[in-house]
Design an enzyme around this catalytic site. Sequence first.
Site, PDB file in Angstrom:
ATOM      1  N   ASN A  62     -85.251 -10.634  27.423  1.00  0.00           N
ATOM      2  CA  ASN A  62     -86.620 -10.813  26.948  1.00  0.00           C
ATOM      3  C   ASN A  62     -86.539 -11.807  25.797  1.00  0.00           C
ATOM      4  O   ASN A  62     -86.129 -11.450  24.695  1.00  0.00           O
ATOM      5  CB  ASN A  62     -87.188  -9.466  26.472  1.00  0.00           C
ATOM      6  CG  ASN A  62     -88.565  -9.625  25.835  1.00  0.00           C
ATOM      7  OD1 ASN A  62     -89.165 -10.701  25.887  1.00  0.00           O
ATOM      8  ND2 ASN A  62     -89.067  -8.555  25.226  1.00  0.00           N
TER       9      ASN A  62
ATOM     10  N   LYS B 153     -88.843 -13.134  24.186  1.00  0.00           N
ATOM     11  CA  LYS B 153     -89.946 -12.993  23.231  1.00  0.00           C
ATOM     12  C   LYS B 153     -90.509 -14.390  22.909  1.00  0.00           C
ATOM     13  O   LYS B 153     -90.507 -15.248  23.784  1.00  0.00           O
ATOM     14  CB  LYS B 153     -89.472 -12.226  21.999  1.00  0.00           C
ATOM     15  CG  LYS B 153     -88.822 -10.887  22.404  1.00  0.00           C
ATOM     16  CD  LYS B 153     -88.571  -9.953  21.274  1.00  0.00           C
ATOM     17  CE  LYS B 153     -87.933  -8.657  21.814  1.00  0.00           C
ATOM     18  NZ  LYS B 153     -87.688  -7.667  20.768  1.00  0.00           N
TER      19      LYS B 153
ATOM     20  N   HIS C 231     -94.665  -3.860  26.350  1.00  0.00           N
ATOM     21  CA  HIS C 231     -93.609  -3.889  25.327  1.00  0.00           C
ATOM     22  C   HIS C 231     -94.171  -3.333  24.009  1.00  0.00           C
ATOM     23  O   HIS C 231     -95.346  -3.538  23.700  1.00  0.00           O
ATOM     24  CB  HIS C 231     -93.114  -5.329  25.136  1.00  0.00           C
ATOM     25  CG  HIS C 231     -91.864  -5.397  24.323  1.00  0.00           C
ATOM     26  ND1 HIS C 231     -91.880  -5.344  22.944  1.00  0.00           N
ATOM     27  CD2 HIS C 231     -90.557  -5.455  24.688  1.00  0.00           C
ATOM     28  CE1 HIS C 231     -90.633  -5.387  22.502  1.00  0.00           C
ATOM     29  NE2 HIS C 231     -89.812  -5.455  23.546  1.00  0.00           N
TER      30      HIS C 231
ATOM     31  N   GLU D 290     -93.964  -4.334  21.108  1.00  0.00           N
ATOM     32  CA  GLU D 290     -94.567  -5.347  20.232  1.00  0.00           C
ATOM     33  C   GLU D 290     -96.005  -5.640  20.662  1.00  0.00           C
ATOM     34  O   GLU D 290     -96.882  -5.882  19.832  1.00  0.00           O
ATOM     35  CB  GLU D 290     -93.705  -6.629  20.248  1.00  0.00           C
ATOM     36  CG  GLU D 290     -92.401  -6.404  19.477  1.00  0.00           C
ATOM     37  CD  GLU D 290     -91.220  -7.200  19.989  1.00  0.00           C
ATOM     38  OE1 GLU D 290     -91.403  -8.171  20.742  1.00  0.00           O
ATOM     39  OE2 GLU D 290     -90.074  -6.832  19.629  1.00  0.00           O
TER      40      GLU D 290
ATOM     41  N   GLU E  78     -87.214   1.840  25.632  1.00  0.00           N
ATOM     42  CA  GLU E  78     -86.876   1.142  24.393  1.00  0.00           C
ATOM     43  C   GLU E  78     -87.318   1.974  23.194  1.00  0.00           C
ATOM     44  O   GLU E  78     -88.499   1.948  22.818  1.00  0.00           O
ATOM     45  CB  GLU E  78     -87.573  -0.220  24.348  1.00  0.00           C
ATOM     46  CG  GLU E  78     -87.172  -1.154  25.468  1.00  0.00           C
ATOM     47  CD  GLU E  78     -87.333  -2.624  25.092  1.00  0.00           C
ATOM     48  OE1 GLU E  78     -86.441  -3.394  25.418  1.00  0.00           O
ATOM     49  OE2 GLU E  78     -88.334  -2.998  24.447  1.00  0.00           O
TER      50      GLU E  78
ATOM     51  N   GLY F 278     -84.350  -4.740  17.603  1.00  0.00           N
ATOM     52  CA  GLY F 278     -84.149  -5.775  16.593  1.00  0.00           C
ATOM     53  C   GLY F 278     -83.619  -5.258  15.272  1.00  0.00           C
ATOM     54  O   GLY F 278     -83.641  -5.960  14.261  1.00  0.00           O
TER      55      GLY F 278
ATOM     56  N   SER G 128     -81.260  -3.404  20.676  1.00  0.00           N
ATOM     57  CA  SER G 128     -79.974  -3.822  20.076  1.00  0.00           C
ATOM     58  C   SER G 128     -78.798  -3.679  21.036  1.00  0.00           C
ATOM     59  O   SER G 128     -77.681  -3.390  20.623  1.00  0.00           O
ATOM     60  CB  SER G 128     -79.716  -3.058  18.774  1.00  0.00           C
ATOM     61  OG  SER G 128     -80.734  -3.332  17.829  1.00  0.00           O
TER      62      SER G 128
END
Length: 249
Positions: free
Chosen positions: A9, A11, A94, A96, A164, A170, A210
Site C-alpha cells: 500500500n 499510500k 483503510h 486512514e 490492521e 507506521g 509495521s
Amino acid sequence: MRRPIIAGNWKMNNTASEGAALVAAIKPLVKDAKCDVVVCVPAIDIPAVRKAVRGSKIRLGAQNVHFAEKGAYTGEISANMLKEYGVQYVIIGHSERRQYFGETDETVNKRTLAALAAGLTPIVCIGETLEERESGKTNEVLSRQIEKDFAGVEDLSKLVVAYEPIWAIGTGRTATAEQANETIGFIRKRMKKIYAGKNAGRMRIQYGGSMNAGNCKELMAMPEIDGGLIGGASLKAPDFAAIVNFDKE
Ligand code: 13P
C-alpha cells in the site's frame, strides 16, 4: 489451501514516474514468487504502473473506489474506471480513510459490494485502536466491523480481509506473531459463524502494521495469516521483495 497474498500500500507516496521506477526495481526480485503480489498505488499512478508491471507477476491495485456506478460525485473514481485500466484489487476502508475521510462501516460495505459487482477484488481493512485493545474491546470492535462491512456479500472467497491493528500502523510496533495469529483466527471464526455458507473458510486474511523484511517470516509462518498489507516497507524494492519471498532462504 489459501494462496498467500502480499500487497503493498503505497499510500500517498510516489509520483507516477517514481512508481514506475520502483516497480522496475521490484520486478526482477519477485520473478519466482509463489504468492500473489499486488501494488496498490495512487490513482493517478495507475497508467504508468500498469505499463511497468507488464510481463511480471505483479498485479495492480487501487487504494479506494466509489460505491456508485457513475454520477455527480466530484473527485471520485468508479469501479469500472479502475477496471478499464487493468486494476484487479482495491483497498477499502483503510483506517486512514476511516480516520481522516469520514469512512464508516456503511460506506465500506457499499464500496465492497460495488467493487465485487464490477469484478474487482476488495482488500477490506479492519482493526482496533490501541485504546480499544487496552480496554479489552478488540473482539467487540472486530465483530461490529465484520457484521457491517461484509453484509450482503455472497461469496467471501472473492475478497481479501486485511487485519490492521491501528496501533501497529507506521509505528514500528508490530503485533506479535501470536497476537496477530490469534486475532485473525478470531476474525475467521466470526466470519464463518455470521456468514455461514458464504465460503468464509476460503477467504484470505492478511496482517498489516509495521510488517517488514525482518519480521515477515515469523508472521507468515502462522497458520491463520495468509499474507501481508505492507505500507512503509513496500516503498523500498529490496524490502518489499524480501517480504514477497518470505518462503525462500
Ligand atoms: P506500515 O507497514 O507502514 O505500518 O503500514 C501498514 C498499512 O497501513 C498498510 O495498509
